[in-house]
Enzyme design. Structure first.
Site, PDB file in Angstrom:
ATOM      1  N   ASP A  31       0.858  -1.189   0.000  1.00  9.66           N
ATOM      2  CA  ASP A  31       0.000   0.000   0.000  1.00  9.66           C
ATOM      3  C   ASP A  31       0.890   1.233   0.000  1.00  9.66           C
ATOM      4  OD1 ASP A  31      -3.252   0.205   0.704  1.00  9.66           O
ATOM      5  OD2 ASP A  31      -2.106   2.060   1.004  1.00  9.66           O
ATOM      6  N   LYS A  36      -0.795   2.955   7.301  1.00  8.72           N
ATOM      7  CA  LYS A  36      -1.597   1.736   7.190  1.00  8.72           C
ATOM      8  C   LYS A  36      -0.686   0.510   7.267  1.00  8.72           C
ATOM      9  CE  LYS A  36      -5.604   2.171   4.571  1.00  8.72           C
ATOM     10  NZ  LYS A  36      -6.450   2.152   3.386  1.00  8.72           N
ATOM     11  N   LEU A 152     -17.687  -9.457  -2.478  1.00 10.53           N
ATOM     12  CA  LEU A 152     -17.891  -9.484  -1.023  1.00 10.53           C
ATOM     13  C   LEU A 152     -18.741  -8.304  -0.571  1.00 10.53           C
ATOM     14  CD1 LEU A 152     -16.010  -7.110   0.417  1.00 10.53           C
ATOM     15  CD2 LEU A 152     -14.199  -8.715  -0.019  1.00 10.53           C
ATOM     16  N   GLU A 154     -19.352  -5.627   2.491  1.00 10.68           N
ATOM     17  CA  GLU A 154     -18.740  -5.092   3.704  1.00 10.68           C
ATOM     18  C   GLU A 154     -19.600  -5.488   4.885  1.00 10.68           C
ATOM     19  OE1 GLU A 154     -17.656  -0.952   3.543  1.00 10.68           O
ATOM     20  OE2 GLU A 154     -16.714  -1.242   1.605  1.00 10.68           O
ATOM     21  N   LYS A 207     -19.746  -7.565 -12.947  1.00 15.01           N
ATOM     22  CA  LYS A 207     -19.742  -6.876 -11.651  1.00 15.01           C
ATOM     23  C   LYS A 207     -20.699  -5.679 -11.669  1.00 15.01           C
ATOM     24  CE  LYS A 207     -18.552  -5.319  -7.648  1.00 15.01           C
ATOM     25  NZ  LYS A 207     -18.919  -5.957  -6.400  1.00 15.01           N
ATOM     26  N   ASN A 211     -24.255  -5.206  -9.362  1.00  9.66           N
ATOM     27  CA  ASN A 211     -24.543  -4.098  -8.451  1.00  9.66           C
ATOM     28  C   ASN A 211     -25.703  -3.234  -8.946  1.00  9.66           C
ATOM     29  OD1 ASN A 211     -22.849  -4.791  -6.451  1.00  9.66           O
ATOM     30  ND2 ASN A 211     -21.292  -3.238  -6.849  1.00  9.66           N
ATOM     31  N   GLY A 260     -26.211   3.217  -0.223  1.00 13.23           N
ATOM     32  CA  GLY A 260     -25.003   4.050  -0.138  1.00 13.23           C
ATOM     33  C   GLY A 260     -23.790   3.148  -0.232  1.00 13.23           C
ATOM     34  N   CYS A 263     -19.700   1.202  -3.196  1.00 10.16           N
ATOM     35  CA  CYS A 263     -19.859   0.426  -4.425  1.00 10.16           C
ATOM     36  C   CYS A 263     -21.118   0.744  -5.222  1.00 10.16           C
ATOM     37  CB  CYS A 263     -19.812  -1.059  -4.094  1.00 10.16           C
ATOM     38  SG  CYS A 263     -18.167  -1.578  -3.592  1.00 10.16           S
ATOM     39  N   LYS A 266     -21.411   4.274  -6.924  1.00  9.41           N
ATOM     40  CA  LYS A 266     -20.364   4.506  -7.928  1.00  9.41           C
ATOM     41  C   LYS A 266     -20.518   3.551  -9.116  1.00  9.41           C
ATOM     42  CE  LYS A 266     -16.242   2.078  -6.628  1.00  9.41           C
ATOM     43  NZ  LYS A 266     -16.175   1.069  -7.662  1.00  9.41           N
TER      44      LYS A 266
HETATM   45  P1  NAD Z   1     -10.142   1.217  -0.435  1.00 10.64           P
HETATM   46  O1  NAD Z   1     -10.135   2.660  -0.725  1.00 10.64           O
HETATM   47  O2  NAD Z   1     -10.650   0.715   0.894  1.00 10.64           O
HETATM   48  O3  NAD Z   1      -8.672   0.615  -0.602  1.00 10.64           O
HETATM   49  C1  NAD Z   1      -7.799   0.969  -1.626  1.00 10.64           C
HETATM   50  C2  NAD Z   1      -6.361   0.951  -1.077  1.00 10.64           C
HETATM   51  O4  NAD Z   1      -5.467   1.189  -2.167  1.00 10.64           O
HETATM   52  C3  NAD Z   1      -6.085   2.012  -0.034  1.00 10.64           C
HETATM   53  O5  NAD Z   1      -5.534   1.406   1.118  1.00 10.64           O
HETATM   54  C4  NAD Z   1      -5.073   2.934  -0.720  1.00 10.64           C
HETATM   55  O6  NAD Z   1      -4.144   3.517   0.195  1.00 10.64           O
HETATM   56  C5  NAD Z   1      -4.403   1.985  -1.672  1.00 10.64           C
HETATM   57  N1  NAD Z   1      -3.726   2.623  -2.798  1.00 10.64           N
HETATM   58  C6  NAD Z   1      -4.119   3.682  -3.544  1.00 10.64           C
HETATM   59  N2  NAD Z   1      -3.220   3.942  -4.514  1.00 10.64           N
HETATM   60  C7  NAD Z   1      -2.226   3.025  -4.374  1.00 10.64           C
HETATM   61  C8  NAD Z   1      -1.009   2.772  -5.051  1.00 10.64           C
HETATM   62  N3  NAD Z   1      -0.646   3.530  -6.076  1.00 10.64           N
HETATM   63  N4  NAD Z   1      -0.246   1.752  -4.634  1.00 10.64           N
HETATM   64  C9  NAD Z   1      -0.619   0.985  -3.569  1.00 10.64           C
HETATM   65  N5  NAD Z   1      -1.750   1.189  -2.873  1.00 10.64           N
HETATM   66  C10 NAD Z   1      -2.546   2.189  -3.277  1.00 10.64           C
HETATM   67  O7  NAD Z   1     -10.970   0.548  -1.629  1.00 10.64           O
HETATM   68  P2  NAD Z   1     -11.837  -0.812  -1.577  1.00 10.64           P
HETATM   69  O8  NAD Z   1     -13.159  -0.581  -0.947  1.00 10.64           O
HETATM   70  O9  NAD Z   1     -10.969  -1.915  -1.092  1.00 10.64           O
HETATM   71  O10 NAD Z   1     -12.105  -1.007  -3.144  1.00 10.64           O
HETATM   72  C11 NAD Z   1     -11.096  -1.399  -4.049  1.00 10.64           C
HETATM   73  C12 NAD Z   1     -11.760  -1.802  -5.356  1.00 10.64           C
HETATM   74  O11 NAD Z   1     -12.591  -2.956  -5.112  1.00 10.64           O
HETATM   75  C13 NAD Z   1     -12.682  -0.739  -5.946  1.00 10.64           C
HETATM   76  O12 NAD Z   1     -12.613  -0.802  -7.332  1.00 10.64           O
HETATM   77  C14 NAD Z   1     -14.056  -1.186  -5.477  1.00 10.64           C
HETATM   78  O13 NAD Z   1     -15.079  -0.755  -6.341  1.00 10.64           O
HETATM   79  C15 NAD Z   1     -13.935  -2.689  -5.514  1.00 10.64           C
HETATM   80  N6  NAD Z   1     -14.841  -3.403  -4.604  1.00 10.64           N
HETATM   81  C16 NAD Z   1     -15.068  -2.947  -3.342  1.00 10.64           C
HETATM   82  C17 NAD Z   1     -15.912  -3.636  -2.498  1.00 10.64           C
HETATM   83  C18 NAD Z   1     -16.202  -3.151  -1.103  1.00 10.64           C
HETATM   84  O14 NAD Z   1     -17.130  -3.676  -0.493  1.00 10.64           O
HETATM   85  N7  NAD Z   1     -15.468  -2.187  -0.570  1.00 10.64           N
HETATM   86  C19 NAD Z   1     -16.519  -4.824  -2.925  1.00 10.64           C
HETATM   87  C20 NAD Z   1     -16.253  -5.277  -4.211  1.00 10.64           C
HETATM   88  C21 NAD Z   1     -15.409  -4.556  -5.046  1.00 10.64           C
END
Ligand code: NAD
Length: 445
Positions: A31, A36, A152, A154, A207, A211, A260, A263, A266
């Site tokens: 990350d 973090k 998944l 949240e 995907k 959604n 809200g 996901c 957006k």
């Molecule tokens: P998030 O914002 O919680 O996590 C993203 C992480 O990426 C952060 O920790 C950030 O610091 C890191 N990051 C950003 N730029 C970076 C870089 N250049 N190098 C390394 N790390 C970097 O996002 P999320 O909720 O985990 O979602 C990630 C993807 O998964 C999105 O596309 C989202 O739509 C998808 N998704 C999310 C969920 C959910 O429930 N949150 C479920 C399915 C899919």
């Protein structure tokens, strides 16, 4: 055992990382956020998810998961590299791919042998091709790009990842498919969930379709609820009456104050944008968004039936997170409701079991008050708005709630309580798409 690298250690990346480690893989999570990485390295979870702490600490102790900010180390480690990077909406609603493509430009130079790059982020059609082109521009080492969207939820993230209802793998490479199938086998062998293989474009679109369909169900039932208010019906009867039909099903038919989270809003926007880019006007999706936007103001509309002027009124809020069992406040309806209350100069006293720190730090600061517990915020309140259906609110001692309030006005944005119960408990109770009860209980100061 496979060497796995996860780039982006947020909700999806961290959960995927600990779950892949739990089944015996050697996982390195990367990350850019140094703090973090430091916390996670010490076994301190950076998000709230059930069982996350236990799995994180156990796998750190077993030496199966590590955290770093060093991308080069990450690319060298993984024979499979997952991209779990943010894809937030751009101003025009399209998915912002800058994080994904930036990392793609950095991967190529560090590749040393055949590697699979997996898009786990939710990304528009054509992204895998862009990632492939970007990486290929900087390396001659063979690699494949796979689309593997994540489903998944949240709040249930670990449970969902450990036992998914399906795994979608989009690839045109036999070799990548074999490795990906082996990786996911431990998660589906007990529940027999299918590993669905398809072309990359279909996987990317799956995907968004999933959604958008869930969002459609929610906006549909919210419109039925609004119609119930006008005709004097009760949406509870209707949702059971239609949900019993297996073609419809009960899931995602609970009316409320709108969807809200990070996901649904957006992804609905992005699907509309993808459609427009391909010359298609996705009319249903446009309506779903409009209905959802309007639904967020429902608690204010219900509140106004009691107080035409909210200035100076003390309004208690139960629930800030976009749903229970998470601290995630991204696109949480509660944020829109509170913003509207503040615009009307109401005094807001909020409580949430997990999300208060995020709201204080990222949204309202000291513009609202935060309670130490769910009862404290009620003292002399003119109304209570229930905006997230945490279990502890369901278990509330209603006598205690009523006695602390100046007037027993409860607006339930999640239909948590039964209307008969609330009438007996002496509240003026408004919920979504169900008849109001206890009008005579309002005390007008
Ligand atoms: P998030 O914002 O919680 O996590 C993203 C992480 O990426 C952060 O920790 C950030 O610091 C890191 N990051 C950003 N730029 C970076 C870089 N250049 N190098 C390394 N790390 C970097 O996002 P999320 O909720 O985990 O979602 C990630 C993807 O998964 C999105 O596309 C989202 O739509 C998808 N998704 C999310 C969920 C959910 O429930 N949150 C479920 C399915 C899919």
């Amino acid at each position: 055992m496979t060497n796995i690298t996860i780039i982006g250690t947020g909700y999806v990346g961290l959960v995927a990382g600990v779950c892949f480690a739990e089944v015996g893989n050697d996982v390195l999570c990367i990350d850019i956020d140094q703090s973090k990485v430091e916390k996670l390295s010490q076994g301190i979870p950076t998000i709230y998810e059930k069982r996350l702490k236990e799995l994180l600490q156990r796998n750190i102790r077993a030496g199966r998961i590590r955290f770093s900010t060093n991308l080069k180390e990450g690319v060298h480690h993984g024979s499979v590299i997952f991209l779990a990077l943010p894809t937030p909406p751009d101003e025009d609603g399209s998915a912002d791919l800058s994080h994904v493509l930036k990392v793609a430009t950095q991967i190529g130079p560090y590749l040393r042998s055949y590697t699979i790059i997996v898009n786990k982020s939710t990304v528009p059609v054509g992204t895998a091709a862009k990632v492939r082109k970007t990486i290929a521009a900087t390396t001659n080492v063979p690699f494949d790009v796979v689309a593997n969207p994540e489903f998944l939820r949240e709040g249930l993230a670990i449970e969902d990842f450990m036992a998914p209802d399906r795994v979608v793998i989009g690839t045109d490479s036999e070799r990548a498919l074999r490795i990906m199938t082996d990786l996911y086998r431990p998660f589906v062998q007990d529940n027999g969930a299918p590993i669905l293989t398809m072309d990359i474009t279909s996987a990317e679109l799956t995907k968004y379709a999933a959604n958008a369909f869930l969002a459609t169900k929610l906006s549909f039932i919210n419109e039925i609820a609004n119609l119930c208010d006008r005709v004097g019906a009760n949406v509870d009867h209707i949702r059971v009456g239609i949900g019993a039909d297996p073609r419809i099903g009960y899931h995602y038919l609970l009316p409320g104050i709108g969807y809200g989270g990070s996901c649904l809003p957006k992804d609905v926007k992005a699907l509309r944008h993808i459609s427009a880019e391909h010359g298609y006007d996705f009319q249903v999706i446009r309506a779903v968004e409009t209905v959802n936007y309007n639904q967020r103001q429902k608690p204010i509309e219900l509140l106004r039936a009691t107080y035409s002027d909210l200035r100076g009124r003390k309004i208690a809020i139960w629930g800030l997170a976009f749903k229970p069992d998470t601290d995630d406040i991204r696109e949480a309806p509660a944020i829109s409701v509170i913003a509207a209350l503040l615009a009307e100069q109401a005094r807001v006293y909020a409580y949430d079991p997990q999300a208060m720190d995020n709201v204080r730090e990222y949204v309202f600061g000291d513009k609202i008050h935060y309670g130490n517990n769910m009862y404290e915020v009620l003292d002399n309140a003119d109304a209570l708005l229930l905006l997230t259906e945490w279990q502890e609110f369901r278990d509330a001692d209603l006598d205690r709630v009523r006695r602390r309030m100046a007037s027993p006005v409860l607006i339930d944005g999640r239909n948590v309580f039964g209307i008969d119960t609330m009438e007996k408990a002496g509240f003026y109770y408004r919920s979504i798409g169900r008849p109001p009860v206890g009008v005579g209980n309002v005390i007008h100061a």
